[in-house]
Scaffold this motif. Structure first.
Motif, short mmCIF file in Angstrom:
data_model
loop_
_atom_site.label_atom_id
_atom_site.label_comp_id
_atom_site.label_asym_id
_atom_site.label_seq_id
_atom_site.Cartn_x
_atom_site.Cartn_y
_atom_site.Cartn_z
N LEU A 147 0.81 -1.23 0.00
CA LEU A 147 0.00 0.00 0.00
C LEU A 147 0.84 1.27 0.00
O LEU A 147 0.35 2.33 -0.40
CB LEU A 147 -0.96 -0.01 1.19
CG LEU A 147 -2.06 -1.09 1.08
CD1 LEU A 147 -2.86 -1.16 2.38
CD2 LEU A 147 -2.97 -0.82 -0.10
N HIS A 148 2.09 1.18 0.43
CA HIS A 148 2.92 2.39 0.37
C HIS A 148 3.39 2.69 -1.06
O HIS A 148 4.18 3.60 -1.27
CB HIS A 148 4.10 2.33 1.36
CG HIS A 148 4.86 1.07 1.33
ND1 HIS A 148 5.07 0.29 2.44
CD2 HIS A 148 5.46 0.42 0.30
CE1 HIS A 148 5.77 -0.77 2.11
NE2 HIS A 148 6.03 -0.71 0.82
N PHE A 149 2.89 1.91 -2.01
CA PHE A 149 3.11 2.25 -3.42
C PHE A 149 1.84 2.82 -4.06
O PHE A 149 1.79 3.02 -5.27
CB PHE A 149 3.59 1.03 -4.21
CG PHE A 149 4.96 0.57 -3.79
CD1 PHE A 149 6.07 1.39 -4.02
CD2 PHE A 149 5.16 -0.64 -3.16
CE1 PHE A 149 7.34 0.99 -3.62
CE2 PHE A 149 6.43 -1.05 -2.76
CZ PHE A 149 7.52 -0.23 -2.98
N ILE A 150 0.82 3.05 -3.25
CA ILE A 150 -0.44 3.58 -3.78
C ILE A 150 -0.64 5.00 -3.23
O ILE A 150 -1.05 5.17 -2.07
CB ILE A 150 -1.66 2.69 -3.39
CG1 ILE A 150 -1.36 1.20 -3.62
CG2 ILE A 150 -2.89 3.15 -4.16
CD1 ILE A 150 -1.14 0.79 -5.04
N PRO A 151 -0.38 6.01 -4.06
CA PRO A 151 -0.53 7.39 -3.58
C PRO A 151 -1.99 7.73 -3.29
O PRO A 151 -2.91 7.07 -3.79
CB PRO A 151 -0.01 8.24 -4.76
CG PRO A 151 0.67 7.30 -5.68
CD PRO A 151 0.10 5.94 -5.44
#
Ligand SMILES: C[S@@+](CC[C@H](N)C(=O)[O-])C[C@H]1O[C@@H](n2cnc3c(N)ncnc32)[C@H](O)[C@@H]1O
Length: 161
Positions: free
Chosen positions: A59-63
């Motif tokens: 999820l830390h790749f989903i802005p």
């Protein structure tokens, strides 16, 4: 979303060739409806029974502009009561600023979030013990941390009521 997604998929399918219970599919978590209606998945998964959705270091790749919270909500809404949501997520901290700048040039920019923001992924779910914690402290009695000290990453497991 891997650097070479088709190659990753072909490799995964080769590894799973003899496993009738497992499928690798190429989908984007930003479009959860496509995951939930994927033909391979629909044949294999009975969503009327509890499942576990693992979004480990994803999820830390989903802005925010791609609304990671709405994507997770769609997946959680589709899960039966008793299902689990597993999330680990990089924490926003000054030490990561250089890495975030670097990732801005990548095809999947990194978006560390505060612990409160990470906790929002578990809205309406019951967190199992020990809650949302630094991943190094996840059940420290059960296993030895792989690194000394904390890492800027939080994780938790929520259960749907
Ligand atoms: C740090 S890796 C974690 C991989 C694995 N979950 C693990 O813990 O070993 C991040 C993964 O997120 C995937 N990813 C990034 N953005 C994504 C997206 N929008 N949809 C689906 N997967 C994505 C990448 O392809 C990569 O496999």
């Amino acid at each position: 979303m891997d650097h070479n997604p088709i190659r990753a998929l072909v490799h995964a399918r080769a590894l799973l060739a003899r496993d009738a219970q497992t499928r690798a599919i190429l989908r984007d978590v930003r479009r959860p409806e496509e995951i939930l209606t994927d033909r391979d998945l629909v044949h294999l998964l009975d969503l009327s029974r509890p499942v576990a959705v693992l979004l480990v270091a994803v999820l830390h790749f989903i802005p925010d502009e791609h609304d990671a919270y709405a994507a997770v909500r769609t997946l959680v809404d589709a899960m039966a009561p008793g299902s689990f949501l597993v999330v680990s997520h990089v924490e926003q901290c000054p030490e990561l600023e250089a890495a975030v700048r670097h990732y801005k040039q990548a095809n999947a920019p990194a978006v560390p979030r505060s612990v409160d923001e990470i906790a929002r992924f578990f809205d309406d779910l019951d967190l199992i013990s020990p809650g949302l914690v630094n991943v190094q402290r996840w059940r420290p009695d059960d296993q030895k941390p792989c690194l000394d000290g904390d890492v800027p990453c939080y994780g938790g497991i929520g259960v749907k009521r």
